[in-house]
Design a protein around this motif. Sequence first.
Motif, PDB file in Angstrom:
ATOM      1  N   ALA A 244      46.117  33.275  50.134  1.00 44.11           N
ATOM      2  CA  ALA A 244      44.791  33.752  50.536  1.00 44.11           C
ATOM      3  C   ALA A 244      44.913  35.068  51.305  1.00 44.11           C
ATOM      4  O   ALA A 244      44.119  35.996  51.097  1.00 44.11           O
ATOM      5  N   GLY A 245      45.920  35.159  52.170  1.00 44.01           N
ATOM      6  CA  GLY A 245      46.156  36.423  52.875  1.00 44.01           C
ATOM      7  C   GLY A 245      46.547  37.539  51.932  1.00 44.01           C
ATOM      8  O   GLY A 245      46.113  38.690  52.092  1.00 44.01           O
ATOM      9  N   VAL A 246      47.361  37.223  50.940  1.00 51.17           N
ATOM     10  CA  VAL A 246      47.754  38.231  49.943  1.00 51.17           C
ATOM     11  C   VAL A 246      46.532  38.754  49.204  1.00 51.17           C
ATOM     12  O   VAL A 246      46.381  39.966  48.985  1.00 51.17           O
ATOM     13  N   LEU A 247      45.640  37.869  48.827  1.00 50.75           N
ATOM     14  CA  LEU A 247      44.436  38.274  48.100  1.00 50.75           C
ATOM     15  C   LEU A 247      43.524  39.126  48.968  1.00 50.75           C
ATOM     16  O   LEU A 247      42.869  40.058  48.474  1.00 50.75           O
ATOM     17  N   LEU A 248      43.462  38.841  50.260  1.00 45.94           N
ATOM     18  CA  LEU A 248      42.653  39.665  51.163  1.00 45.94           C
ATOM     19  C   LEU A 248      43.157  41.095  51.206  1.00 45.94           C
ATOM     20  O   LEU A 248      42.373  42.037  51.382  1.00 45.94           O
ATOM     21  N   VAL A 249      44.451  41.264  51.031  1.00 45.77           N
ATOM     22  CA  VAL A 249      45.046  42.601  51.048  1.00 45.77           C
ATOM     23  C   VAL A 249      44.879  43.293  49.702  1.00 45.77           C
ATOM     24  O   VAL A 249      44.613  44.497  49.635  1.00 45.77           O
TER      25      VAL A 249
END
Length: 275
Positions: A244-249
């Motif tokens: 989820a953090g990767v997708l936010l970036v």
Amino acid sequence: MRAERISRWLIAIPMALLAIATIYPMVYAVNIALKDRREYVLDRLGVTTTFNIQNFVDAWNQANMGRYYLNSIIVTVISVAIILILASMAGYAISHLTFRGSRVMFLIILGTMMIPFQVIMVPFIKLMADLGTINTYQGLIIAYVSQFLPFTVFFMASFYSGIPKEITEAARVDGNNLWGVWGRIMLPLGKPALLSMGILNALFCWNDILIALLVMQSPDQRTVMVGVSALRGQYPDNVPTYLAGVLLVVLPLVVVYLIFQRQITAGVTAGATKG
């Protein structure tokens, strides 16, 4: 006719496979990021049924993503602005002005493009430490400008070389000095290339991990890519939150590319065919 169809299929099939290979990791990441930990452990490859948005909230709040986003935006915007201004000036000078050492200068710029950052990494960090720019925006901006400027200068010089010198000479006859020719003639004509280089350099700065990790050593000064890399250590057993953090970036990069893909293609094509 049949041979033509076969040739089209021979091209279409590999391109389709390449597209699937490119899109699948993103689809997989979205699917996993929407799962809770229990569903991920029980069925990693299945389509999510929980649609757990809390993973994105946890990744944003617990990983200090807001601060990392701010750091990346500040550094990227300022770095790209400086790169474009300097590259436009240098490209104009190299392509349209004749002065002693211009050829040598251009060869030096080409030579710097061939040097990987890993080769100069140790002396570069030593220089940054001596200048007191570690853990500062200035230090990372200097690093990005020095790394990404040579290619941009080469690109702009190639683009500007396709502009007839008669145009700039006519502007000089009309009373414009060098700054006037650059501001009134070269900048407007170079907008397609500048837009393409602005987008590409923004992507380079946003995606960078190595340089940012070396210069921004304090946790509060991390850029968003370094911050999301640290998520893997924070959530070693919680892959959905990490993805989820990767997708936010990644999401801002996808949006920018979808909006400006035509400009990127047009500018790169123009820069490649002029010269």
